[in-house]
Design a protein around this motif. Structure first.
Motif, PDB file in Angstrom:
ATOM      1  N   LEU A   1       0.811  -1.202   0.000  1.00  0.00           N
ATOM      2  CA  LEU A   1       0.000   0.000   0.000  1.00  0.00           C
ATOM      3  C   LEU A   1       0.846   1.254   0.000  1.00  0.00           C
ATOM      4  O   LEU A   1       1.996   1.244   0.420  1.00  0.00           O
ATOM      5  CB  LEU A   1      -1.006   0.008   1.144  1.00  0.00           C
ATOM      6  CG  LEU A   1      -0.520  -0.066   2.583  1.00  0.00           C
ATOM      7  CD1 LEU A   1      -0.275   1.320   3.139  1.00  0.00           C
ATOM      8  CD2 LEU A   1      -1.566  -0.768   3.412  1.00  0.00           C
ATOM      9  N   THR A   2       0.227   2.305  -0.494  1.00  0.00           N
ATOM     10  CA  THR A   2       0.844   3.620  -0.548  1.00  0.00           C
ATOM     11  C   THR A   2      -0.080   4.599   0.174  1.00  0.00           C
ATOM     12  O   THR A   2      -1.236   4.769  -0.230  1.00  0.00           O
ATOM     13  CB  THR A   2       1.026   4.089  -2.008  1.00  0.00           C
ATOM     14  OG1 THR A   2       1.783   3.107  -2.718  1.00  0.00           O
ATOM     15  CG2 THR A   2       1.728   5.426  -2.074  1.00  0.00           C
ATOM     16  N   VAL A   3       0.431   5.198   1.242  1.00  0.00           N
ATOM     17  CA  VAL A   3      -0.367   6.169   1.988  1.00  0.00           C
ATOM     18  C   VAL A   3      -0.449   7.457   1.176  1.00  0.00           C
ATOM     19  O   VAL A   3       0.565   7.993   0.730  1.00  0.00           O
ATOM     20  CB  VAL A   3       0.240   6.429   3.387  1.00  0.00           C
ATOM     21  CG1 VAL A   3      -0.504   7.543   4.107  1.00  0.00           C
ATOM     22  CG2 VAL A   3       0.230   5.149   4.220  1.00  0.00           C
ATOM     23  N   GLN A   4      -1.653   7.922   0.976  1.00  0.00           N
ATOM     24  CA  GLN A   4      -1.902   9.159   0.228  1.00  0.00           C
ATOM     25  C   GLN A   4      -2.024  10.355   1.166  1.00  0.00           C
ATOM     26  O   GLN A   4      -1.625  11.463   0.816  1.00  0.00           O
ATOM     27  CB  GLN A   4      -3.181   9.041  -0.613  1.00  0.00           C
ATOM     28  CG  GLN A   4      -3.178   7.899  -1.603  1.00  0.00           C
ATOM     29  CD  GLN A   4      -2.096   8.051  -2.660  1.00  0.00           C
ATOM     30  OE1 GLN A   4      -1.699   9.153  -3.013  1.00  0.00           O
ATOM     31  NE2 GLN A   4      -1.609   6.936  -3.156  1.00  0.00           N
ATOM     32  N   GLU A   5      -2.592  10.118   2.348  1.00  0.00           N
ATOM     33  CA  GLU A   5      -2.811  11.204   3.306  1.00  0.00           C
ATOM     34  C   GLU A   5      -2.963  10.600   4.698  1.00  0.00           C
ATOM     35  O   GLU A   5      -3.625   9.573   4.868  1.00  0.00           O
ATOM     36  CB  GLU A   5      -4.076  11.976   2.931  1.00  0.00           C
ATOM     37  CG  GLU A   5      -4.359  13.176   3.781  1.00  0.00           C
ATOM     38  CD  GLU A   5      -5.586  13.959   3.314  1.00  0.00           C
ATOM     39  OE1 GLU A   5      -5.950  14.911   4.014  1.00  0.00           O
ATOM     40  OE2 GLU A   5      -6.178  13.603   2.269  1.00  0.00           O
ATOM     41  N   SER A   6      -2.352  11.249   5.676  1.00  0.00           N
ATOM     42  CA  SER A   6      -2.460  10.801   7.062  1.00  0.00           C
ATOM     43  C   SER A   6      -2.497  12.016   7.977  1.00  0.00           C
ATOM     44  O   SER A   6      -1.462  12.597   8.285  1.00  0.00           O
ATOM     45  CB  SER A   6      -1.285   9.884   7.418  1.00  0.00           C
ATOM     46  OG  SER A   6      -1.399   9.454   8.765  1.00  0.00           O
ATOM     47  N   THR A   7      -3.715  12.421   8.350  1.00  0.00           N
ATOM     48  CA  THR A   7      -3.914  13.548   9.252  1.00  0.00           C
ATOM     49  C   THR A   7      -4.834  13.110  10.374  1.00  0.00           C
ATOM     50  O   THR A   7      -5.331  11.973  10.373  1.00  0.00           O
ATOM     51  CB  THR A   7      -4.533  14.758   8.519  1.00  0.00           C
ATOM     52  OG1 THR A   7      -5.872  14.426   8.127  1.00  0.00           O
ATOM     53  CG2 THR A   7      -3.712  15.165   7.295  1.00  0.00           C
ATOM     54  N   VAL A   8      -5.097  14.000  11.288  1.00  0.00           N
ATOM     55  CA  VAL A   8      -6.009  13.695  12.382  1.00  0.00           C
ATOM     56  C   VAL A   8      -7.408  13.394  11.846  1.00  0.00           C
ATOM     57  O   VAL A   8      -8.119  12.535  12.385  1.00  0.00           O
ATOM     58  CB  VAL A   8      -6.059  14.874  13.390  1.00  0.00           C
ATOM     59  CG1 VAL A   8      -7.169  14.696  14.409  1.00  0.00           C
ATOM     60  CG2 VAL A   8      -4.714  15.041  14.076  1.00  0.00           C
TER      61      VAL A   8
ATOM     62  N   ARG B   1      -8.210  12.634   8.432  1.00  0.00           N
ATOM     63  CA  ARG B   1      -8.341  11.837   7.209  1.00  0.00           C
ATOM     64  C   ARG B   1      -7.145  10.905   7.057  1.00  0.00           C
ATOM     65  O   ARG B   1      -5.998  11.300   7.243  1.00  0.00           O
ATOM     66  CB  ARG B   1      -8.417  12.781   6.017  1.00  0.00           C
ATOM     67  CG  ARG B   1      -8.714  12.124   4.696  1.00  0.00           C
ATOM     68  CD  ARG B   1      -8.903  13.248   3.665  1.00  0.00           C
ATOM     69  NE  ARG B   1      -8.751  12.798   2.323  1.00  0.00           N
ATOM     70  CZ  ARG B   1      -9.754  12.437   1.525  1.00  0.00           C
ATOM     71  NH1 ARG B   1     -10.976  12.512   1.961  1.00  0.00           N
ATOM     72  NH2 ARG B   1      -9.523  12.032   0.304  1.00  0.00           N
ATOM     73  N   PHE B   2      -7.458   9.665   6.699  1.00  0.00           N
ATOM     74  CA  PHE B   2      -6.420   8.675   6.420  1.00  0.00           C
ATOM     75  C   PHE B   2      -6.799   8.010   5.115  1.00  0.00           C
ATOM     76  O   PHE B   2      -7.893   7.447   4.985  1.00  0.00           O
ATOM     77  CB  PHE B   2      -6.329   7.659   7.560  1.00  0.00           C
ATOM     78  CG  PHE B   2      -5.329   6.562   7.332  1.00  0.00           C
ATOM     79  CD1 PHE B   2      -4.042   6.845   6.916  1.00  0.00           C
ATOM     80  CD2 PHE B   2      -5.670   5.236   7.549  1.00  0.00           C
ATOM     81  CE1 PHE B   2      -3.108   5.837   6.712  1.00  0.00           C
ATOM     82  CE2 PHE B   2      -4.756   4.224   7.355  1.00  0.00           C
ATOM     83  CZ  PHE B   2      -3.476   4.519   6.939  1.00  0.00           C
ATOM     84  N   ALA B   3      -5.926   8.106   4.113  1.00  0.00           N
ATOM     85  CA  ALA B   3      -6.219   7.547   2.791  1.00  0.00           C
ATOM     86  C   ALA B   3      -5.005   6.792   2.283  1.00  0.00           C
ATOM     87  O   ALA B   3      -3.870   7.238   2.451  1.00  0.00           O
ATOM     88  CB  ALA B   3      -6.598   8.664   1.819  1.00  0.00           C
ATOM     89  N   PHE B   4      -5.270   5.645   1.682  1.00  0.00           N
ATOM     90  CA  PHE B   4      -4.178   4.873   1.079  1.00  0.00           C
ATOM     91  C   PHE B   4      -4.716   4.054  -0.074  1.00  0.00           C
ATOM     92  O   PHE B   4      -5.918   3.789  -0.169  1.00  0.00           O
ATOM     93  CB  PHE B   4      -3.484   3.971   2.114  1.00  0.00           C
ATOM     94  CG  PHE B   4      -4.369   2.941   2.762  1.00  0.00           C
ATOM     95  CD1 PHE B   4      -4.525   1.680   2.210  1.00  0.00           C
ATOM     96  CD2 PHE B   4      -5.033   3.228   3.941  1.00  0.00           C
ATOM     97  CE1 PHE B   4      -5.331   0.717   2.816  1.00  0.00           C
ATOM     98  CE2 PHE B   4      -5.839   2.267   4.556  1.00  0.00           C
ATOM     99  CZ  PHE B   4      -5.982   1.022   3.994  1.00  0.00           C
ATOM    100  N   ASP B   5      -3.805   3.675  -0.954  1.00  0.00           N
ATOM    101  CA  ASP B   5      -4.129   2.790  -2.073  1.00  0.00           C
ATOM    102  C   ASP B   5      -3.450   1.449  -1.839  1.00  0.00           C
ATOM    103  O   ASP B   5      -2.280   1.408  -1.447  1.00  0.00           O
ATOM    104  CB  ASP B   5      -3.630   3.362  -3.403  1.00  0.00           C
ATOM    105  CG  ASP B   5      -4.389   4.595  -3.840  1.00  0.00           C
ATOM    106  OD1 ASP B   5      -5.508   4.824  -3.338  1.00  0.00           O
ATOM    107  OD2 ASP B   5      -3.854   5.333  -4.687  1.00  0.00           O
TER     108      ASP B   5
END
Length: 165
Positions: A87-94, A96-100
């Motif tokens: 997986l590749t993390v696209q965004e990691s904030t308080v 929002r967390f998004a990954f492919d």
């Protein structure tokens, strides 16, 4: 006799757990589908899997000591064990967390077992329910999966209300 906890079962890795489950569940679902109809049996299986995943999500939040997206992000190693997910993390904030997911050995396993149609029920179907049990204030979105033939899975978790750390 003392039954193993989920944490102890996780030592064999989630990919291996899903393989063991699939080898037992697939023939049961096939036999029940012949007797009661595939749509009905798959709907029941989906509902049961979602219920289990919701409970497992709550247990996971308890075991990790919190239900923030940061806590959830730290749990991904369980599903990645045995090189099961790339997986590749696209965004990691308080908020929002998004990954492919670019490689999914779960999907590969279900195809190798000859039951790709059950992969979504037995694995992908858990994702929304799991986060719902982990933290009901997190919305889950995924518009495509490798299991359904896409090039990658896109996971997006969004906090809808403030969660205590």
């Amino acid at each position: 006799m003392s039954l193993p906890t989920d944490a102890e079962l996780n030592t064999i890795g989630v990919l291996n757990r899903r393989l063991i489950e699939a080898r037992i569940v697939a023939p049961l679902l096939e036999a029940m589908s012949a007797a009661f109809g595939v749509d009905r049996v798959h709907a029941i299986a989906r509902k049961v899997i979602e219920s289990l995943a919701t409970a497992q999500g709550a247990q996971l939040a308890h075991a990790t000591g919190g239900c923030s997206l940061a806590h959830f992000e730290h749990t991904l190693d369980r599903w990645k064990a045995d090189d099961a997910l790339h997986l590749t993390v696209q965004e990691s904030t308080v908020e929002r967390f998004a990954f492919d997911v670019t490689r999914c050995r779960y999907a590969e396993m279900y195809r190798e077992l000859g039951i790709p149609e059950l992969g979504a029920i037995l694995s992908c179907n858990r994702d929304a329910a799991l986060i719902g049990g982990f933290n009901p204030d997190v919305d889950f979105t995924r518009t495509q999966t490798i299991m359904s033939g896409a090039s990658h899975c896109n996971f997006v978790y969004t906090l809808t209300r403030a969660t205590p750390p």
